[in-house]
Design an enzyme around this catalytic site. Structure first.
Site, PDB file in Angstrom:
ATOM      1  N   THR A  32       0.831  -1.220  -0.143  1.00 56.88           N
ATOM      2  CA  THR A  32      -0.011   0.106  -0.078  1.00 56.88           C
ATOM      3  C   THR A  32       0.813   1.315   0.211  1.00 56.88           C
ATOM      4  O   THR A  32       0.362   2.169  -0.260  1.00 56.88           O
ATOM      5  CB  THR A  32      -0.924   0.079   1.190  1.00 56.88           C
ATOM      6  OG1 THR A  32      -0.001  -0.079   2.438  1.00 56.88           O
ATOM      7  CG2 THR A  32      -1.932  -1.135   1.210  1.00 56.88           C
ATOM      8  N   ARG A  33       2.124   1.273   0.199  1.00 53.16           N
ATOM      9  CA  ARG A  33       2.961   2.362   0.442  1.00 53.16           C
ATOM     10  C   ARG A  33       2.752   3.481  -0.862  1.00 53.16           C
ATOM     11  O   ARG A  33       2.672   4.603  -0.308  1.00 53.16           O
ATOM     12  CB  ARG A  33       4.469   2.061   0.440  1.00 53.16           C
ATOM     13  CG  ARG A  33       5.113   3.270   0.800  1.00 53.16           C
ATOM     14  CD  ARG A  33       6.733   2.853   0.820  1.00 53.16           C
ATOM     15  NE  ARG A  33       7.041   1.946   1.657  1.00 53.16           N
ATOM     16  CZ  ARG A  33       7.321   2.044   3.101  1.00 53.16           C
ATOM     17  NH1 ARG A  33       7.129   3.065   3.577  1.00 53.16           N
ATOM     18  NH2 ARG A  33       7.548   0.908   3.885  1.00 53.16           N
ATOM     19  N   GLY A  60      15.104  -3.713   9.704  1.00 53.10           N
ATOM     20  CA  GLY A  60      15.958  -4.677  10.318  1.00 53.10           C
ATOM     21  C   GLY A  60      15.069  -5.897  11.033  1.00 53.10           C
ATOM     22  O   GLY A  60      13.872  -5.963  10.784  1.00 53.10           O
ATOM     23  N   GLU A  94       4.868  -4.211  15.716  1.00 50.19           N
ATOM     24  CA  GLU A  94       4.156  -2.883  15.780  1.00 50.19           C
ATOM     25  C   GLU A  94       2.704  -2.885  16.538  1.00 50.19           C
ATOM     26  O   GLU A  94       2.197  -2.348  17.383  1.00 50.19           O
ATOM     27  CB  GLU A  94       4.017  -2.064  14.572  1.00 50.19           C
ATOM     28  CG  GLU A  94       5.542  -1.264  13.993  1.00 50.19           C
ATOM     29  CD  GLU A  94       5.187  -0.405  13.082  1.00 50.19           C
ATOM     30  OE1 GLU A  94       6.417   0.156  12.495  1.00 50.19           O
ATOM     31  OE2 GLU A  94       3.912  -0.419  12.367  1.00 50.19           O
TER      32      GLU A  94
END
Length: 1151
Positions: A32-33, A60, A94
């Site tokens: 989606t970027r 990373g 996240e």
């Protein structure tokens, strides 16, 4: 669709800090970027929504700590689930962190971008495949399990679902609109340009919110005190913890019409629901809509500036409509509003800024700095004294003076002190304008004449003026226009008083004779000398700042037919007065020059007749006039009264009669025993008084004092029980025997009895005084032995061992002379071998021990554990060992070991032996007062009966001769203040102050061998203040030192319980900085040769001070050996003090 937050967020997390980002975007970049995410990010940014996107961070294997902090520092997280989302361990890490932040109240919202939420919940398809691959690769089943739980929890949140058929632009605009509405509602309110003192007050209220189940908090205080500012700061701190929130400002102005009330109701609904289509229609429907739409929500509602109950009802209906955990905060000038809200409401009174806060706030506005410029200090201090901690005044005046020259400053400050600033006055007038006519009159009477007077006194006077003051004064208190201070005195903020007086001046700016009240000496002088008074004048205060003379016409008051208050002091009226208005309620004239009142004066409405130091003779006065309503009469220090005539018919309603130190008074008419309304009768110091009424049958009497009536030999009988009499003082009279009728004083709580010259015998009925708590014994008092109340009492020698059956509530004795080894006669003759018996320890309830001016008393034995105070003033022969043990005993009672050390003290640094030469610089001449002024100040300190009945709990107090603070006290300073660090709770503290008496002009050559000053008696009052974490609050400790003629030590201990109660709310964290200071408030020297100074101060406390290199520890080089006299000459002839010709300081231990 509502944004999701954690409804279980506890109010204990009300330490919210503003976040760095509005939105954190969590997404799979390769999906989606460069399409959906870039469009969403741009749309959010264009709407002013500060959004974090991690497109520039290096990737990373592990998510960085910085990124975790960024998630935590965002108000909201948006998770964009796409087809390959679960293949990224970065995204999943996240997500786990986001779910943790959700538990702490973070908003979380998922977007399902071309994926089915059910696939994520069940973890089938590509999501299931990716997770299985992670399990094989990582071989960390616990980590993968956390990812699975986070995915399942997030997929269950109702979010935005983007399908292939969607219009991407409209879809994104819908998301941005909803976030924008939510974000806009969470934009922090502007609090203040310089929020000085706000954080502390906010913290105090939040602690109350956390600990209190009630959901309504009423913040009240006068105009300009900072209520709205505090409420805004609270709103910013805690709004994120609620489902919805709203701040409605300035309700008083916005609730004047039905239409404006409807606007408020619609604003409340919109702010919480964000629905622009809701229309109320009418006020009653709006109340029900608020109940229906909001009752299921946990909300925060702040209603600012409420002055009527109906304003709350229009918004809340019943205050318990909202869901559990809701908080409603109301700011108001009217404390009574809280009472109408019932038990669910807690209150917080906003106090003025302290001196340091006030100076900082003013300086920020006047200098753009947290402190004034050096050459403006004096002017800045005048502003601080003028504003008295009111933030409104400090801000307005500071801004007005910013950038101006020193000459402009001086001119402006002088104007402020005389004429109130219009902007400040406009705000302060708001509460006044809400009063009715009688309440306004009460306010103005207090502002002009009665500020600082006892409430009961003012009520009696204004009640006679038909102002209904019982209700009216309560209204002024509720409106925060006045307060009731110590000893029930009515107090008013200086700026409110200035505002009230300015309102009176505006009645007739140029013609003071046309105003209702006169208090300014210049205005009064002009009106009286020019005879320009009028019937409009209601009250006059003739008070000159300096003693002055005024020549008046005999009938200068004749035009003032409606004059109700006439108060004269510090002014000598040269001519005779031939007219007084009959409407007078108060005639208060110190030093009235005539022997009687004008013959045409008919004082039927008079309530208070106060004429201290006057020439009026009462027998002549009350032969001519009747004062049926007279309630207060004060003729103290009158040297012309020889007889108190029959008052029972002339003044039958007298409540307080003060004849203190009427030294010519000989006789009191017998009929005065029937003054049934009399409550307080002061005859103290009437040294010629001989004849009293044969009996006293005053059912209302509470206070009777005949202290130092040296010629009174027979005390009246009490023919019937008197339960109201609480205090009886018959000490230092010629009474040798009390009547058995003393037993009828069944309510007596304090008795002062005995004489320096006579043995006083007490009857067995003395033991009927079962309410007696305080007993002052002067000289030798003989108690009955065989009273049939048990062997313990019968076996005791005099009163050296009262049993619990004698006086069950007794906890205080003064001057235990029967515990001396010699009789009273030996004490008076100056025996050189005078000591206390060890049997004094048998007084198991003894609180206080006093002995004065005994030059030959050498030792105080161990005292009972109940002891709280020891005063051994001017007892110059007491040895150091005895005093050391006494101070150690008090320290142990406080739980303070002498072995406690301060790690901040590494080594002792001795000052040089000439340090005494510097002490004269410490004399505070500004605090020196005349003897009459000193006595007046001290009389003010005991204005009511209750001050004579004080218990001495929670304090330890020693005053003894000496000049050396014990070495074991772990913080010492040659200054008058000491700072140290303590833990999270306030520990017990012992303060030790060394006072020196030093000559104002001459040398020390006239000191005798004991260090006494033979030709001087000095009185002084000393206050201790405390600062905690830079916040000043006065520790209510005042030491009074009367009739001293040598150096003294003052040891004062305060237990942990009292300090924690008074200062616990100022403690912050595990380490707290404390500063204590000591200052001589006022002093008088009878011969004008000597002055008291604080030579040294010590604090003993369990501290957490950090190590330092050194501390000044010894001030006076002189030390005293255990077997030597404690006091030696203050200084040698040349002004220094040494133990030998070499001038080297002594090193022996101090007590």
């Amino acid at each position: 669709m509502a944004l999701v937050t954690c409804k279980g967020a506890s109010s204990s997390s009300f330490t919210h800090q503003l976040k760095k980002f509005d939105v954190f975007l969590n997404f799979r970049g390769e999906d989606t970027r460069f399409g959906f995410i870039s469009h969403l990010y741009d749309a959010l940014r264009l709407r002013g929504i500060h959004t974090f996107i991690d497109d520039k961070l290096p990737r990373g294997e592990e998510i960085s700590i910085e990124l975790l902090k960024t998630i935590d520092n965002s108000m909201m997280s948006i998770i964009v689930f796409s087809e390959n989302y679960a293949s990224s361990t970065w995204c999943l890490d996240e997500l786990v962190e986001i779910i943790e932040c959700k538990k702490n109240g973070q908003l979380v919202q998922p977007i399902f971008y071309k994926v089915d939420p059910s696939k994520i919940r069940s973890q089938n398809g590509k999501f299931g495949e990716a997770l299985a691959k992670h399990e094989r690769k990582l071989k960390d089943s616990k980590k993968v399990e956390r990812w699975r739980k986070a995915l399942h929890e997030t997929a269950n949140i109702s979010g935005w679902h983007y399908k292939h058929s969607c219009n991407e632009f409209k879809f994104i605009q819908g998301i941005v609109e909803e976030i924008s509405n939510s974000k806009f509602n969470r934009t922090p309110l502007f609090v203040a340009q310089y929020p000085v003192g706000i954080n502390y007050r906010v913290k105090t209220i939040l602690l109350d919110i956390e600990s209190n189940d009630g959901h309504i908090i009423c913040i009240y205080g006068p105009s300009g005190i900072g209520k709205t500012t505090i409420a805004k700061a609270i709103f910013n701190r805690i709004c994120d913890h609620f489902d919805g929130f709203c701040f409605l400002e300035n309700l008083r102005e916005r609730s004047r019409t039905n239409a404006s009330v409807i606007e408020l109701q619609e604003a409340l609904l919109f702010e919480i629901l964000r629905d622009t289509n809701l229309k109320v229609g009418n006020k009653s429907r709006g109340i029900n809509m608020i109940k229906e739409r909001l009752s299921f929500m946990r909300i925060l509602l702040i209603i600012d500036d409420v002055d009527k109950w109906i304003q709350i009802e229009n918004l809340l209906g019943r205050c318990d409509w909202f869901a559990s955990g809701s908080k409603i905060i109301i700011t108001t000038r009217d404390k009574h509003l809280a009472a109408t809200l019932g038990n669910c409401c807690s209150t917080y009174s906003v106090k003025e800024l302290d001196q340091d806060e006030a100076l900082e706030l003013f300086s920020m506005h006047a200098f753009q700095s947290n402190k004034p410029k050096d050459d403006y200090l004096e002017l800045a201090d005048r502003v601080i004294q003028y504003a008295k901690g009111l933030p409104l005044a400090l801000v307005i005046i500071g801004a007005d003076l910013y950038g101006r020259s020193k000459l402009e400053w001086r001119s402006a400050v002088e104007k402020y002190e005389r004429i109130p600033n219009e902007e400040i006055k406009k705000i302060l007038k708001i509460s006044y304008e809400g009063l009715d006519k009688t309440e306004k009159d009460i306010f103005l009477d207090i502002a002009c004449f009665f500020e600082g007077f006892p409430k009961e006194y003012v009520i009696d006077i204004l009640d006679a003026c038909n102002l209904y003051p019982i209700y009216g004064i309560r209204r002024l208190i509720d409106k925060c226009l006045i307060t009731v201070g110590q000893y029930d005195k009515l107090l008013m903020h200086d700026l409110l008083q200035q505002m009230g007086r300015d309102l009176v001046q505006q009645e007739s700016p140029d013609l003071p004779g046309e105003r209702s009240r006169l208090w300014c000496y210049e205005d009064v002088y002009k009106v009286l000398t020019q005879n320009t008074g009028s019937e409009k004048i209601r009250g006059i205060m003739i008070c000159s700042p300096e003693p002055s003379k005024m020549k008046l016409e005999a009938k200068c008051l004749e035009k003032m037919k409606n004059l109700k208050f006439l108060m004269v002091s510090n002014v000598h009226i040269c001519k005779g007065l031939k007219y007084l208005p009959n409407e007078l309620r108060v005639l208060d004239w110190s030093g009235f020059p005539l022997s009687s009142l004008p013959s045409n004066f008919d004082p039927q409405k008079l309530i208070a007749l106060n004429m201290p130091e006057s020439r009026v003779t009462l027998d002549k006065l009350f032969k001519r006039i009747q004062c049926k309503n007279l309630t207060y009469m004060n003729f103290n220090y009158n040297q012309y009264i020889r007889e108190l005539p029959d008052l029972s018919s002339a003044t039958p309603n007298i409540k307080k009669l003060d004849l203190k130190k009427c030294r010519k008074l000989v006789k009191i008419h017998d009929s005065n025993r029937y003054l049934d309304k009399l409550e307080s009768w002061d005859l103290c110091g009437c040294i010629e008084l001989q004849i009293l009424p044969s009996c006293i049958a005053m059912k209302s009497l509470k206070y009777l004092d005949l202290y130092n009536c040296e010629r009174v030999k027979r005390f009246p009988d009490f023919p019937q029980e008197m339960e109201n009499l609480k205090y009886l003082g018959v000490a230092n009279t010629a009474i040798r025997e009390l009547s058995p009728s003393i037993g009828n004083l069944i309510g007596l709580e304090r008795l002062d009895i005995g004489s320096r010259f006579y043995l006083c015998h007490l009857p067995s009925s003395i033991y009927k005084l079962q309410q007696l708590r305080i007993l002052f014994l002067y000289g030798n008092v003989k108690f009955p032995k065989d009273v049939g109340i048990g062997r313990q009492a019968a076996a005791c020698n005099s009163y050296c061992g009262f049993s619990k059956y004698c006086f069950p509530k007794l906890n205080f004795l003064k001057k235990l002379t029967s515990c001396f080894t010699h009789s009273e006669k030996c004490l008076l003759s100056g025996s050189e071998d005078l000591n206390l018996k060890e049997s004094i320890i048998r007084f198991s309830r003894l609180n206080r021990f006093l002995i004065q001016d005994s030059k030959f008393l050498k030792k105080i034995p161990k005292l009972p554990e109940s002891i709280r105070e020891v005063y051994a003033t001017n007892c110059i022969s007491l040895n150091s060992k005895s005093l050391r043990k006494l101070i150690l005993q008090f320290g142990r009672n406080l739980g303070l070991s002498p072995n406690m050390k301060c790690s901040g003290v590494k080594r002792k640094v001795l000052m040089d032996s000439h340090s005494h030469c510097k002490l004269s610089n410490q004399v505070d001449c500004s605090s020196r007062v005349s003897l009459s002024k000193f006595n007046a100040i001290e009389d003010e300190s005991v204005p009511t009966l209750d001050t004579y009945l004080i218990d001495y709990e929670e304090r330890y107090d020693i005053i003894v001769p000496g000049k050396k603070i014990p070495n074991w006290i772990n913080h010492q300073s040659i200054e008058s203040s000491i700072s140290f660090w303590v833990g999270p709770k306030f520990p017990s503290i012992a303060v030790c102050v060394a006072f020196h008496l030093i000559p104002l002009k001459d040398s020390y050559a006239n000191n005798d061998k004991y260090g006494s000053i033979c030709d001087g008696i000095i009185d002084w009052v000393c206050d201790i203040h405390i600062f905690t974490n830079s916040r000043k609050r006065r520790l209510m400790v005042t030491g009074r030192f009367y009739g001293l003629n040598c150096d003294h030590l003052w040891f004062y201990g305060v237990p942990h319980s009292r300090l924690q109660r008074e200062f616990g709310d100022l403690m912050q964290g595990d380490r707290n900085h404390v500063e204590m200071s000591c200052k001589i408030n006022h002093w008088v020297s009878e011969n004008g040769k000597y002055a008291p100074v604080i030579a040294r101060m010590g604090i003993h406390v369990k501290c957490l001070c950090s190590p330092q290199n050194s501390i000044i520890f010894q001030h006076n080089s002189q030390n005293v050996d255990d077997n030597t006299e404690l006091l030696t000459p203050l200084l040698s002839q040349n002004g220094s003090h040494t133990d030998s010709d070499t001038g080297e300081p002594s090193s022996s231990s101090s007590p």
